[in-house]
Design an enzyme around this catalytic site. Structure first.
Site, PDB file in Angstrom:
ATOM      1  N   CYS A 160      -7.632  -9.645 -10.283  1.00  0.00           N
ATOM      2  CA  CYS A 160      -8.632 -10.060 -11.287  1.00  0.00           C
ATOM      3  C   CYS A 160      -7.995 -10.589 -12.566  1.00  0.00           C
ATOM      4  CB  CYS A 160      -9.544  -8.890 -11.627  1.00  0.00           C
ATOM      5  SG  CYS A 160     -10.468  -8.339 -10.201  1.00  0.00           S
ATOM      6  N   HIS A 174     -13.560 -10.743 -17.857  1.00  0.00           N
ATOM      7  CA  HIS A 174     -13.613 -10.723 -16.397  1.00  0.00           C
ATOM      8  C   HIS A 174     -14.938 -10.090 -15.968  1.00  0.00           C
ATOM      9  CE1 HIS A 174     -12.860  -9.985 -12.293  1.00  0.00           C
ATOM     10  NE2 HIS A 174     -12.691  -8.687 -12.440  1.00  0.00           N
ATOM     11  N   ASN A 220     -18.401 -10.312  -8.676  1.00  0.00           N
ATOM     12  CA  ASN A 220     -16.992 -10.326  -9.085  1.00  0.00           C
ATOM     13  C   ASN A 220     -16.226 -11.301  -8.196  1.00  0.00           C
ATOM     14  OD1 ASN A 220     -14.311  -9.839  -9.662  1.00  0.00           O
ATOM     15  ND2 ASN A 220     -14.462  -7.601  -9.515  1.00  0.00           N
TER      16      ASN A 220
HETATM   17  C1  LIG Z   1     -18.497   0.925  -7.940  1.00  0.00           C
HETATM   18  C2  LIG Z   1     -19.377   1.512  -9.012  1.00  0.00           C
HETATM   19  C3  LIG Z   1     -20.497   0.558  -9.370  1.00  0.00           C
HETATM   20  C4  LIG Z   1     -19.979   2.804  -8.471  1.00  0.00           C
HETATM   21  O1  LIG Z   1     -20.779   3.414  -9.455  1.00  0.00           O
HETATM   22  P1  LIG Z   1     -20.660   4.990  -9.727  1.00  0.00           P
HETATM   23  O2  LIG Z   1     -21.675   5.343 -10.724  1.00  0.00           O
HETATM   24  O3  LIG Z   1     -19.223   5.271 -10.051  1.00  0.00           O
HETATM   25  O4  LIG Z   1     -21.079   5.555  -8.346  1.00  0.00           O
HETATM   26  P2  LIG Z   1     -20.305   6.581  -7.403  1.00  0.00           P
HETATM   27  O5  LIG Z   1     -19.138   5.898  -6.769  1.00  0.00           O
HETATM   28  O6  LIG Z   1     -20.048   7.842  -8.142  1.00  0.00           O
HETATM   29  O7  LIG Z   1     -21.395   6.809  -6.311  1.00  0.00           O
HETATM   30  C5  LIG Z   1     -22.649   7.372  -6.631  1.00  0.00           C
HETATM   31  C6  LIG Z   1     -23.454   7.466  -5.346  1.00  0.00           C
HETATM   32  O8  LIG Z   1     -23.877   6.147  -4.981  1.00  0.00           O
HETATM   33  C7  LIG Z   1     -23.517   5.891  -3.622  1.00  0.00           C
HETATM   34  N1  LIG Z   1     -23.237   4.458  -3.473  1.00  0.00           N
HETATM   35  C8  LIG Z   1     -22.045   3.811  -3.546  1.00  0.00           C
HETATM   36  N2  LIG Z   1     -22.241   2.501  -3.358  1.00  0.00           N
HETATM   37  C9  LIG Z   1     -23.558   2.322  -3.164  1.00  0.00           C
HETATM   38  C10 LIG Z   1     -24.358   1.181  -2.916  1.00  0.00           C
HETATM   39  N3  LIG Z   1     -23.830  -0.048  -2.845  1.00  0.00           N
HETATM   40  N4  LIG Z   1     -25.672   1.367  -2.800  1.00  0.00           N
HETATM   41  C11 LIG Z   1     -26.238   2.567  -2.874  1.00  0.00           C
HETATM   42  N5  LIG Z   1     -25.529   3.686  -3.091  1.00  0.00           N
HETATM   43  C12 LIG Z   1     -24.193   3.555  -3.242  1.00  0.00           C
HETATM   44  C13 LIG Z   1     -22.306   6.742  -3.379  1.00  0.00           C
HETATM   45  O9  LIG Z   1     -22.137   6.991  -2.000  1.00  0.00           O
HETATM   46  C14 LIG Z   1     -22.644   7.990  -4.166  1.00  0.00           C
HETATM   47  O10 LIG Z   1     -23.510   8.787  -3.395  1.00  0.00           O
HETATM   48  P3  LIG Z   1     -23.399  10.404  -3.430  1.00  0.00           P
HETATM   49  O11 LIG Z   1     -23.679  10.777  -4.844  1.00  0.00           O
HETATM   50  O12 LIG Z   1     -24.443  10.812  -2.463  1.00  0.00           O
HETATM   51  O13 LIG Z   1     -21.998  10.711  -3.004  1.00  0.00           O
HETATM   52  C15 LIG Z   1     -18.565   1.835 -10.285  1.00  0.00           C
HETATM   53  O14 LIG Z   1     -17.725   2.931 -10.073  1.00  0.00           O
HETATM   54  C16 LIG Z   1     -17.739   0.669 -10.749  1.00  0.00           C
HETATM   55  O15 LIG Z   1     -18.247  -0.390 -11.053  1.00  0.00           O
HETATM   56  N6  LIG Z   1     -16.424   0.856 -10.855  1.00  0.00           N
HETATM   57  C17 LIG Z   1     -15.541  -0.231 -11.231  1.00  0.00           C
HETATM   58  C18 LIG Z   1     -15.388  -1.151 -10.067  1.00  0.00           C
HETATM   59  C19 LIG Z   1     -14.721  -2.414 -10.432  1.00  0.00           C
HETATM   60  O16 LIG Z   1     -14.911  -2.937 -11.484  1.00  0.00           O
HETATM   61  N7  LIG Z   1     -13.907  -2.918  -9.514  1.00  0.00           N
HETATM   62  C20 LIG Z   1     -13.237  -4.157  -9.673  1.00  0.00           C
HETATM   63  C21 LIG Z   1     -12.234  -4.037 -10.747  1.00  0.00           C
HETATM   64  S1  LIG Z   1     -11.508  -5.570 -11.040  1.00  0.00           S
END
Ligand SMILES: CC(C)(COP(=O)(O)OP(=O)(O)OC[C@H]1O[C@@H](n2cnc3c(N)ncnc32)[C@H](O)[C@@H]1OP(=O)(O)O)[C@@H](O)C(=O)NCCC(=O)NCCS
Length: 332
Positions: free
Chosen positions: A114, A259, A289
């Site tokens: 990224c 980004h 993204n």
């Molecule tokens: C990925 C992201 C959106 C997840 O959000 P979060 O609040 O951290 O969510 P969690 O990973 O804790 O998951 C919460 C719940 O949602 C669920 N979940 C994950 N993806 C899901 C989706 N696409 N749809 C529905 N539910 C989803 C998980 O399984 C989890 O369920 P559980 O509580 O029963 O275990 C977030 O962590 C994020 O954006 N991180 C940065 C990612 C990023 O920027 N990556 C690229 C960097 S360049």
């Protein structure tokens, strides 16, 4: 005045196929509400069979070269930033060179995920300032859709990423009102595995097995919460670093082009440094993204919405796998 560089032209291309959050609910257990609330993404673009990163990049580059008024023979170096090369080797840059008829200019592929576009901008800037090259075609292009686990198992990653390409021509500036002021690059490999694809990889014997494929070892894996925390820490730091070096106040920044990984990350970054929301441009709701393509596509979107004027002070900032993070300050 010492020789400096500037962006002379910009272009972008996303594949025509739009995949909405609603479309994804047919492929995995997710909802439009979950995706919008957590990420701000409404839709992304995915390639179809026959498309390639090089072809998307060539379209973006053609636009950028037209805006810059440079012809194929003027390009001295192509920098192609991607984490998703069209083939394992050679790098994808040579295919763009071939498609555009750029002759025998130098071609360099870089792998900074990224942060690839900002790293590439820094390389272009240094080559131009050194006097070695005059015109550098910098491309950020990505095809994620063919490499993700498009099922409930992979949903945390699959909803985030989209395909696309952005390109700029970086050339010589003889005007302090339009130039790259500084770039700031960082990396920390200590947590490389919080966002990565393990296989196929040359350290493995063999590089990938049938069992690996059955287990999904070829799909990206991410510890989302850790990535989120690093992003909201590192991006403000590297913005401040550039502001200190250029002796800028917050009010001096006309537009932040961050980004596009997650709208919530960008909202938090803006809040942490005290930048009002109208000075941060986001287009993640339209494209998701797109990794190395993200910043040029976002900048192009801001320009097409009339939010960037000639001479404006822009800060580009990125964070990504590696971990890597970087910023660039420029007068548009
Ligand atoms: C990925 C992201 C959106 C997840 O959000 P979060 O609040 O951290 O969510 P969690 O990973 O804790 O998951 C919460 C719940 O949602 C669920 N979940 C994950 N993806 C899901 C989706 N696409 N749809 C529905 N539910 C989803 C998980 O399984 C989890 O369920 P559980 O509580 O029963 O275990 C977030 O962590 C994020 O954006 N991180 C940065 C990612 C990023 O920027 N990556 C690229 C960097 S360049």
């Amino acid at each position: 005045m010492e020789r400096r560089s500037r962006i002379l032209g910009i272009g972008g291309h996303v594949p025509p196929r739009v995949v909405t959050n609603q479309d994804l609910t047919q492929l995995m257990d997710t909802t439009d509400e979950w995706i919008i609330e957590r990420t701000g993404i409404h839709q992304r673009h995915w390639v179809e069979p026959g498309d390639s990163g090089a072809a998307m990049a060539a379209k973006a580059a053609t636009q950028a070269m037209a805006m810059a008024s440079v012809s194929p023979g003027d390009i001295d170096l192509v920098i192609y930033a991607t984490l998703s090369p069209d083939v394992n080797f050679p790098g994808t840059g040579v295919y763009v060179q071939r498609l555009l008829g750029l002759g025998e200019c130098a071609v360099l592929d870089i792998r900074q995920q990224c942060t690839g576009f900002v790293y590439g901008l820094s390389i272009a800037d240094v080559y131009i300032r050194s006097g070695m090259y005059k015109n550098v075609l910098l491309i950020g292009a990505e095809i994620h859709s063919t490499g993700m686990d498009i099922s409930t198992t992979g949903r945390d990653v699959a909803v985030l990423f989209g395909d696309g390409a952005g390109a700029v021509v970086v050339g010589v500036s003889d005007d302090p009102a339009h130039m790259i002021l500084s770039t700031h690059l960082h990396a920390d490999g200590r947590e490389a595995e919080i966002l990565w694809v393990d296989k196929p990889g040359a350290m493995h014997h063999p590089r990938i097995t049938h069992e690996d494929i059955d287990a999904g070892a070829h799909y990206p894996k991410m510890e989302g919460r850790k990535v989120f925390k690093h992003a909201v820490t590192r991006m403000p730091q590297v913005i401040m670093e550039g502001m200190v070096q250029n002796q800028l106040k917050l009010e001096d920044i006309d537009m932040l082009i961050p980004h596009q990984a997650n709208l919530r990350i960008n909202e938090m970054v803006a809040k942490m440094i005290g930048l009002p929301p109208e000075k941060v441009h986001n287009n993640i709701h339209k494209v998701g993204n797109t990794t190395a393509a993200s910043i040029p596509l976002c900048l192009l979107d801001a320009i097409s919405e009339g939010k960037v004027k000639s001479g404006d002070l822009l800060c580009l900032v990125a964070f990504g796998a590696g971990l890597t993070w970087a910023s660039a300050f420029l007068r548009w």
